[in-house]
Design a protein around this motif. Structure first.
Motif, PDB file in Angstrom:
ATOM      1  N   ARG A   1     109.990 106.983 -35.788  1.00 22.68           N
ATOM      2  CA  ARG A   1     108.864 106.053 -35.669  1.00 22.68           C
ATOM      3  C   ARG A   1     108.064 105.937 -36.962  1.00 22.68           C
ATOM      4  NH1 ARG A   1     106.374 105.600 -30.329  1.00 22.68           N
ATOM      5  NH2 ARG A   1     108.083 105.231 -28.890  1.00 22.68           N
ATOM      6  N   GLY A   2     108.513 106.623 -38.020  1.00 18.52           N
ATOM      7  CA  GLY A   2     107.832 106.515 -39.307  1.00 18.52           C
ATOM      8  C   GLY A   2     106.643 107.442 -39.474  1.00 18.52           C
ATOM      9  N   VAL A   3     106.569 108.505 -38.631  1.00 17.49           N
ATOM     10  CA  VAL A   3     105.483 109.472 -38.795  1.00 17.49           C
ATOM     11  C   VAL A   3     105.853 110.436 -39.928  1.00 17.49           C
ATOM     12  CG1 VAL A   3     104.266 111.384 -37.694  1.00 17.49           C
ATOM     13  CG2 VAL A   3     104.810 109.341 -36.377  1.00 17.49           C
ATOM     14  N   ASN A   4     104.893 110.716 -40.811  1.00 15.62           N
ATOM     15  CA  ASN A   4     105.116 111.692 -41.871  1.00 15.62           C
ATOM     16  C   ASN A   4     104.906 113.094 -41.287  1.00 15.62           C
ATOM     17  OD1 ASN A   4     105.028 113.390 -44.060  1.00 15.62           O
ATOM     18  ND2 ASN A   4     103.863 111.977 -45.349  1.00 15.62           N
ATOM     19  N   VAL A   5     106.013 113.704 -40.844  1.00 15.12           N
ATOM     20  CA  VAL A   5     105.925 114.939 -40.073  1.00 15.12           C
ATOM     21  C   VAL A   5     105.312 116.073 -40.897  1.00 15.12           C
ATOM     22  CG1 VAL A   5     107.263 116.687 -38.864  1.00 15.12           C
ATOM     23  CG2 VAL A   5     107.815 114.293 -38.563  1.00 15.12           C
ATOM     24  N   ARG A   6     105.676 116.127 -42.187  1.00 16.72           N
ATOM     25  CA  ARG A   6     105.139 117.194 -43.044  1.00 16.72           C
ATOM     26  C   ARG A   6     103.620 117.091 -43.159  1.00 16.72           C
ATOM     27  NH1 ARG A   6     108.735 119.494 -47.264  1.00 16.72           N
ATOM     28  NH2 ARG A   6     108.862 121.027 -45.604  1.00 16.72           N
ATOM     29  N   LEU A   7     103.140 115.850 -43.332  1.00 13.04           N
ATOM     30  CA  LEU A   7     101.689 115.629 -43.443  1.00 13.04           C
ATOM     31  C   LEU A   7     100.987 116.042 -42.151  1.00 13.04           C
ATOM     32  CD1 LEU A   7      99.441 114.405 -45.268  1.00 13.04           C
ATOM     33  CD2 LEU A   7      99.761 112.277 -44.020  1.00 13.04           C
ATOM     34  N   ILE A   8     101.617 115.693 -41.018  1.00 14.68           N
ATOM     35  CA  ILE A   8     101.042 116.067 -39.721  1.00 14.68           C
ATOM     36  C   ILE A   8     100.990 117.582 -39.589  1.00 14.68           C
ATOM     37  CG2 ILE A   8     101.411 115.948 -37.222  1.00 14.68           C
ATOM     38  CD1 ILE A   8     100.519 113.335 -38.277  1.00 14.68           C
ATOM     39  N   ASP A   9     102.076 118.270 -40.017  1.00 22.21           N
ATOM     40  CA  ASP A   9     102.115 119.733 -39.947  1.00 22.21           C
ATOM     41  C   ASP A   9     100.949 120.346 -40.705  1.00 22.21           C
ATOM     42  OD1 ASP A   9     104.353 119.729 -38.462  1.00 22.21           O
ATOM     43  OD2 ASP A   9     105.741 120.361 -40.042  1.00 22.21           O
TER      44      ASP A   9
ATOM     45  N   SER B   1     105.090 114.268 -32.621  1.00 18.60           N
ATOM     46  CA  SER B   1     105.873 115.173 -33.462  1.00 18.60           C
ATOM     47  C   SER B   1     106.010 116.546 -32.808  1.00 18.60           C
ATOM     48  CB  SER B   1     105.266 115.290 -34.860  1.00 18.60           C
ATOM     49  OG  SER B   1     104.198 116.180 -34.867  1.00 18.60           O
ATOM     50  N   SER B   2     105.058 116.924 -31.917  1.00 14.36           N
ATOM     51  CA  SER B   2     105.174 118.208 -31.236  1.00 14.36           C
ATOM     52  C   SER B   2     106.268 118.160 -30.185  1.00 14.36           C
ATOM     53  CB  SER B   2     103.857 118.578 -30.549  1.00 14.36           C
ATOM     54  OG  SER B   2     102.795 118.527 -31.451  1.00 14.36           O
TER      55      SER B   2
ATOM     56  N   SER C   1     110.334 116.037 -32.967  1.00 14.30           N
ATOM     57  CA  SER C   1     110.104 115.731 -34.371  1.00 14.30           C
ATOM     58  C   SER C   1     111.069 114.627 -34.847  1.00 14.30           C
ATOM     59  CB  SER C   1     110.198 117.028 -35.165  1.00 14.30           C
ATOM     60  OG  SER C   1     111.033 116.953 -36.211  1.00 14.30           O
ATOM     61  N   ASP C   2     112.275 114.558 -34.245  1.00 18.12           N
ATOM     62  CA  ASP C   2     113.225 113.500 -34.616  1.00 18.12           C
ATOM     63  C   ASP C   2     112.674 112.122 -34.268  1.00 18.12           C
ATOM     64  OD1 ASP C   2     114.921 115.433 -35.446  1.00 18.12           O
ATOM     65  OD2 ASP C   2     116.069 115.490 -33.570  1.00 18.12           O
ATOM     66  N   LEU C   3     112.135 112.044 -33.037  1.00 25.98           N
ATOM     67  CA  LEU C   3     111.573 110.774 -32.581  1.00 25.98           C
ATOM     68  C   LEU C   3     110.410 110.352 -33.484  1.00 25.98           C
ATOM     69  CD1 LEU C   3     112.074 108.854 -30.227  1.00 25.98           C
ATOM     70  CD2 LEU C   3     110.239 110.013 -28.980  1.00 25.98           C
TER      71      LEU C   3
ATOM     72  N   VAL D   1      91.909 112.013 -34.419  1.00 20.37           N
ATOM     73  CA  VAL D   1      92.662 111.096 -35.269  1.00 20.37           C
ATOM     74  C   VAL D   1      94.153 111.430 -35.219  1.00 20.37           C
ATOM     75  CG1 VAL D   1      93.052 110.396 -37.670  1.00 20.37           C
ATOM     76  CG2 VAL D   1      90.728 110.631 -36.797  1.00 20.37           C
ATOM     77  N   LEU D   2      94.447 112.752 -35.214  1.00 19.41           N
ATOM     78  CA  LEU D   2      95.844 113.195 -35.234  1.00 19.41           C
ATOM     79  C   LEU D   2      96.530 113.043 -33.877  1.00 19.41           C
ATOM     80  CD1 LEU D   2      95.648 116.548 -37.269  1.00 19.41           C
ATOM     81  CD2 LEU D   2      96.813 114.460 -37.962  1.00 19.41           C
ATOM     82  N   TYR D   3      95.735 112.860 -32.801  1.00 20.07           N
ATOM     83  CA  TYR D   3      96.236 113.041 -31.445  1.00 20.07           C
ATOM     84  C   TYR D   3      97.621 112.437 -31.179  1.00 20.07           C
ATOM     85  CZ  TYR D   3      96.436 113.077 -26.349  1.00 20.07           C
ATOM     86  OH  TYR D   3      96.830 113.271 -25.061  1.00 20.07           O
ATOM     87  N   ARG D   4      97.774 111.116 -31.403  1.00 20.80           N
ATOM     88  CA  ARG D   4      99.047 110.485 -31.033  1.00 20.80           C
ATOM     89  C   ARG D   4     100.243 110.960 -31.876  1.00 20.80           C
ATOM     90  NH1 ARG D   4      99.049 107.348 -26.873  1.00 20.80           N
ATOM     91  NH2 ARG D   4     101.262 107.054 -27.259  1.00 20.80           N
ATOM     92  N   PRO D   5     100.143 110.867 -33.244  1.00 22.94           N
ATOM     93  CA  PRO D   5     101.286 111.344 -34.027  1.00 22.94           C
ATOM     94  C   PRO D   5     101.562 112.836 -33.815  1.00 22.94           C
ATOM     95  CG  PRO D   5      99.428 110.806 -35.461  1.00 22.94           C
ATOM     96  CD  PRO D   5      99.101 110.280 -34.106  1.00 22.94           C
ATOM     97  N   LEU D   6     100.510 113.606 -33.602  1.00 23.74           N
ATOM     98  CA  LEU D   6     100.680 115.050 -33.406  1.00 23.74           C
ATOM     99  C   LEU D   6     101.420 115.323 -32.104  1.00 23.74           C
ATOM    100  CD1 LEU D   6      99.987 117.852 -34.519  1.00 23.74           C
ATOM    101  CD2 LEU D   6      97.841 117.747 -33.300  1.00 23.74           C
ATOM    102  N   LEU D   7     101.016 114.598 -31.048  1.00 31.33           N
ATOM    103  CA  LEU D   7     101.661 114.762 -29.752  1.00 31.33           C
ATOM    104  C   LEU D   7     103.145 114.398 -29.865  1.00 31.33           C
ATOM    105  CD1 LEU D   7     100.860 115.528 -26.877  1.00 31.33           C
ATOM    106  CD2 LEU D   7     100.527 113.110 -26.392  1.00 31.33           C
TER     107      LEU D   7
END
Lengths: 264, 301
Positions: free
Chosen positions: A155-163, A145-146, A149-151, A137-143
């Motif tokens: 794109r509206g990804v919640n980086v903290r939540l992903i972390d 943000s890894s 992180s600026d990009l 589930v995390l694959y795309r946003p995780l990739l």
């Protein structure tokens, strides 16, 4: 031994896929700290007499949340170090107050190929499925943000939540791996094979697949060597993981030398 | 007073040795730690402790001096990390992880072989976790000499080290050889953590290397003050921890206390939380006057 192969394969699959992101994100320290939290949990579970798997999961998650909440106050490597020493100190305190059997403690630290018994295989498999689905589930946003992180933020990804979610996946996979590979060596399976895969190929899907493959080969070889020699499996996992990485490094040097010679 | 200081605390030789050695190690860790935290090398600092422990276990297996094993192991580990690549931040992470994994694997082997040789129980845990109560007073001269070496070495390279830690670009522009400074620092870090790993164990080695310096850096606007605060906090945490651990033998009435490492880590974390709260309060109070901003350390160069 069937159990050892089955649980080993599940663990290697998870470690290889989680490790791909650990290496990509540069979170080797967190991957090292969280299994030590799981170790404290197993020691604590032994003290109060609950199922060790519960202790492993609860304390691994505790370490993950500890790292992510301390990270808000200070830089993340400092936060990880503080969470790590807290977990180890708790583990040492639990061991001092319980009368833990020394070989059992060593097995928890350095691994035991028969660390998962047959009645634990089902909960282990279930937790593994949960981690794998979480990672999928995390694959795309995780990739995203890894890599940048600026990009990801743009794109509206919640980086903290992903972390936090990623650390939870690391915690669950560590809790499964610790009884077999050992608290001190679990992270090495998440670093050596994935880093080797990243050297061999830079395309994410291929690197991910290769990482899982390397990790499985490493763990199978470690289980077999430990079985034959009677030496702790942690020794083989640690040194073989490093060997896979060094082999990839040597291979890529040879490749680039050949390329340079072809161009010259 | 009786509640805090159980009878016989200071007339006990083991406790006195522990207090002296603990203070020495806290001071070295505090000084080296300030630079470690500034450079963002906490992972390497922790990893070198475990690498040093592998060296110590190997030395004890080969009947060599444990101190030589700890220091030698740490220095070899630092060299290996540099050889794999510690220049780029993400490479550094992998290099540290790979060396740490290999060293821990060797530890697993050495400690297993040691348990085959000896019949005493708890040897694995005492090597891994350590205890300041098991240190031989005879190691004091060696510890003193190595402490002095590290402190003098740091004093010699402090300007280029500080500059390359805070702003590598500026340091490079001024002609500082970043790689050389980095290697010299890694060797000193290895000696310092090897020393503290053998004296107080690997848990406390990392706790004292990172905790007090991270706290000190949150509130200090000057390097000298950061160093002083880090050392004072480290010594305070260690001494309090030793006193609590000694007292804890009486708490449960079973003659079994809690480990020193537990108490020292709790002290270190309590200091960190306290300092964070104070720093935040001070920022809020001083903000209307345009002061009290989080120290950025750039002015230190």
């Amino acid at each position: 031994m069937t159990n050892a192969w089955l649980s080993g394969t599940i663990i290697a699959f998870l470690a290889g896929s989680v490790g791909f992101f650990v290496v990509l994100r540069g979170s080797a320290f967190a991957a090292h700290a969280i299994p030590n939290g799981a170790f404290a949990g197993a020691a604590g579970a032994n003290l109060v007499g609950v199922n060790p798997l519960v202790g492993l999961v609860v304390f691994a998650l505790g370490a993950a949340f500890g790292i992510s909440s301390l990270s808000r106050r200070t830089r993340s490597d400092v936060a990880t170090a503080l969470a790590l020493v807290m977990m180890l100190a708790l583990g040492a305190a639990f061991l001092a107050t319980s009368s833990a059997y020394e070989p059992a403690v060593n097995a928890l630290l350095f691994g035991e190929i028969l660390g998962v018994s047959s009645n634990e295989l089902l909960p282990v498999a279930l937790l593994a499925v949960v981690s794998a689905v979480g990672l999928a589930v995390l694959y795309r946003p995780l990739l995203l943000s890894s890599i940048s992180s600026d990009l990801a933020v743009a794109r509206g990804v919640n980086v903290r939540l992903i972390d936090v979610s990623f650390l939870i996946v690391v915690a669950l996979s560590s809790a499964l791996a610790v009884p077999v590979v050992g608290a001190l060596l679990t992270f090495s399976l998440m670093i050596g094979p994935p880093a080797a895969a990243r050297i061999v190929t830079s395309r994410p899907p291929r690197a991910l697949a290769l990482s899982v493959g390397f990790s499985m080969l490493t763990l199978w070889a470690a289980v077999a060597s430990s079985y034959w020699t009677n030496l702790p499996i942690g020794f083989f996992v640690g040194t073989l993981s490093a060997a896979v990485y060094l082999a990839a490094k040597v291979w890529s040097r040879a490749q680039s030398r050949r390329l340079r010679r072809a161009l010259a | 007073m009786h509640v805090l200081l159980e009878p016989g605390l200071f007339s006990n030789d083991t406790v006195r040795t522990a207090l002296v050695l603990g203070a020495l190690v806290s001071i070295v860790s505090g000084v080296v730690g300030v630079f470690t935290v500034l450079r963002g090398q906490s992972f390497a600092g922790h990893a070198l402790t475990d690498v040093a422990t592998a060296g110590g276990a190997g030395a004890s297996l080969a009947a060599l001096s444990p101190l030589a094993g700890f220091i030698g192991g740490g220095v070899i580990g630092a060299g290996a990390m540099d050889a794999i690549g510690v220049q780029r931040v993400k490479d550094r992470d992998v290099a540290t992880g790979v060396v740490l994994g290999a060293a821990t694997g060797l530890s697993a082997l050495f400690l297993y072989l040691i348990t085959l040789q000896t019949t005493t129980t708890g040897s694995t845990q005492s090597i891994l976790f350590g205890s300041v109560f098991t240190v031989e007073p005879s190691t004091l001269p060696d510890v003193l000499v190595l402490t002095a070496l590290v402190l003098v070495g740091l004093a010699v390279i402090r300007r280029p080290l500080l500059m390359s830690s805070i702003s590598p670009e500026l340091a490079a522009a001024r002609g500082v050889r970043l790689r050389a400074v980095g290697i010299v620092f890694m060797v000193m870090l290895a000696v310092a953590v090897g020393l503290s790993a053998i004296v107080i164990g690997s848990i406390l080695s990392t706790a004292l290397l990172i905790g007090p310096p991270a706290s000190a850096l949150r509130v200090s606007t000057r390097l000298s003050r950061a160093l002083l605060i880090a050392c004072a906090m480290g010594v305070a945490a260690t001494w309090l921890g030793i006193v609590f651990a000694y007292d804890s033998y009486y708490w449960f009435g079973s003659g079994r206390g809690l480990p020193v490492s537990f108490f020292v880590v709790v002290d270190v974390l309590a200091e960190f939380v306290l300092v964070s709260l104070v720093a935040r309060r001070r920022r809020r109070l001083l903000a209307p006057f345009g002061r009290g901003a989080r120290p950025d350390h750039v002015g230190w160069i």
